[in-house]
Design an enzyme around this catalytic site. Structure first.
Site, PDB file in Angstrom:
ATOM      1  N   LYS A  92      44.426  44.959  41.112  1.00 27.56           N
ATOM      2  CA  LYS A  92      44.957  46.085  41.171  1.00 27.56           C
ATOM      3  C   LYS A  92      45.323  46.908  42.204  1.00 27.56           C
ATOM      4  CE  LYS A  92      45.130  50.533  38.120  1.00 27.56           C
ATOM      5  NZ  LYS A  92      44.850  51.384  39.412  1.00 27.56           N
ATOM      6  N   TYR A 136      39.747  47.225  41.849  1.00 25.94           N
ATOM      7  CA  TYR A 136      40.785  48.401  41.176  1.00 25.94           C
ATOM      8  C   TYR A 136      40.991  48.570  43.089  1.00 25.94           C
ATOM      9  CZ  TYR A 136      42.125  52.718  40.170  1.00 25.94           C
ATOM     10  OH  TYR A 136      43.385  53.833  39.770  1.00 25.94           O
TER      11      TYR A 136
END
Lengths: 291, 291
Positions: A162, A134
């Site tokens: 992400k 992330y």
């Protein structure tokens, strides 16, 4: 690898002022995501205020979400200040039936690349679950360079990243850069207003805040973009145009709480010190909702 | 108000890999600060890795430090993600005998000014202890403008601010700006390499990382600067010149752990994900110590 493909929809985590998860409200939100056609539930992301939840409450949130879906996989955020804490959260999430993990390099003291590498290695090795990196420089003060992601991608359970929308605004070039660096990795984006373009450019996954409340509209956009239907994707994105303006103006989190309250899905408020939306913005939000 | 005046020395918080405070080592470090002439102990600052410690361990750290001093006041950092947590830490610190509090607007989601105001109001009102605003934009992503500090200074228990060195490098102008905005507030600086100039410019307090290991040399510098003896202040600052270079190059925290190990004050390592200093820097550090 199909876990990190399509629409990953991120719900808020309704909680009491004391920080306890309101399970019926979370259940309702997660059911809505499955009914709306989300490909996965992105539980305990930034929108899910994971850094404001204790270990016990994070575990309860995962159990509640897993219990609310019939077939949609639940990805659980497990970021924490300490490596041992993040490992514990990863094991807890696996124990409660999460299908994958999401890990941001949460920090107080800014971290070096070697520190982030060792942290990800330790947490990714704590369970067998596939893990999504992330990247959220705005909250973690750490930027993932593509060469560093190449190194992380060699860790067996690391399956996805992400990414934030690139500062260059050229998401196709950004995607190509990461594809070259880490060919086997699922590459997805957050920053809802730019995700139509990211998906049209061939990104694997849209990690969506708005999808956490409006899954059907977000799923329609995702499907159109993934089959390369530019015209339909533009039409689906236009539904969100006013909301994207507000997201860019004041950030998405406070807006999603206000919207969830308006839709009567929960009465929960943001955990303090976070405050709700001021009245003027509430009024703008009403007319910006894609409903 | 004399609490936030002179040299506030910030020790590391030695802990086990599992995050338990090593009380004898912390005691030794704090005794060294009092013996060296620090005006206050800045416990559980960024150097004290407060965000990596549980509630119980923070309480133990305060109790240990308070038990280690005879007359030197202990200022305890109480920053936390949640307002209710920070209030609890403030009450715990007061209960264990801290003389003052230090509060940074720790956040994951970047905070608005109104959110920071309400957070500070709530925590400052949780005890009677004087509180120092901790401005640390590098870790909190929040910048305190002087006009906003004026508003905070009206809260009865808010007594001081710990500022970073200004990006402009003109610390005298920065100090004058905050003096105008908040005339009754104690104004101090961190960023060790610029604190000689800050104290010579009339700042009230040096919140010192190096002072947490080398209190005598830091106290000498503080005293010279506070009596306006430029020549002696320069001489005292020169002792630290090589250390300041390293601080600016790699940050002070990892260096202080390595130095504490070298001085055989503790074997404790940084909490993971933070890693120790690489070998080349260790060698440079040996010759940079002001001993």
């Amino acid at each position: 690898m199909t876990l990190f493909v399509g629409l990953s929809a991120f719900p808020i985590t309704p909680m009491t002022p004391a920080g306890e998860v309101i399970a019926p409200d979370l259940r309702r939100l997660v059911e809505r995501l499955e009914a709306g056609g989300a490909d996965s539930v992105g539980l305990l992301g930034s929108t899910g205020t994971y850094m404001f939840l204790s270990r016990d409450e994070r575990r309860r949130a995962v159990a509640t979400a897993v219990g609310a879906v019939t077939s949609t996989p639940v990805i659980a955020g497990v970021g924490a200040m300490r490596t041992d804490e993040a490992q514990t959260f990863a094991r807890d999430a696996a124990g409660e039936g999460a299908a994958g993990l999401l890990l941001a390099p949460v920090s107080y003291t800014p971290l070096t690349e070697e520190e982030v590498f060792q942290h990800f290695l330790a947490v990714a090795s704590a369970t067998d679950l596939p893990l999504c990196i992330y990247s959220n420089p705005g909250t973690t003060n750490f930027t993932f360079r593509s060469s560093f992601v190449a190194r992380l991608a060699a860790i067996p359970t690391i399956a996805a990243i992400k990414l934030p929308l690139p500062a260059s605004r050229d998401v196709a070039a950004d995607l190509a850069d990461f594809r070259r660096a880490a060919p086997g990795l699922s590459i997805g984006y957050s920053g809802d207003w730019g995700c139509k373009d990211a998906m049209l450019a061939g990104a694997d996954c849209w990690y969506s805040v708005a999808g956490g409340l409006f899954p059907q509209q977000a799923a329609d956009l995702t499907a159109a973009a993934m089959r390369g239907d530019h015209e339909e994707a533009e039409r689906c994105d236009a539904v969100f145009a006013e909301l994207w303006k507000l997201f860019r103006k004041v950030g998405s989190l406070r807006l999603m709480y206000a919207a969830a309250n308006m839709l009567e899905l929960t009465d929960a408020q943001l955990p303090k010190p976070l405050l709700g939306l001021e009245q003027g913005l509430r009024e703008r939000l009403v007319s910006a909702l894609p409903v």
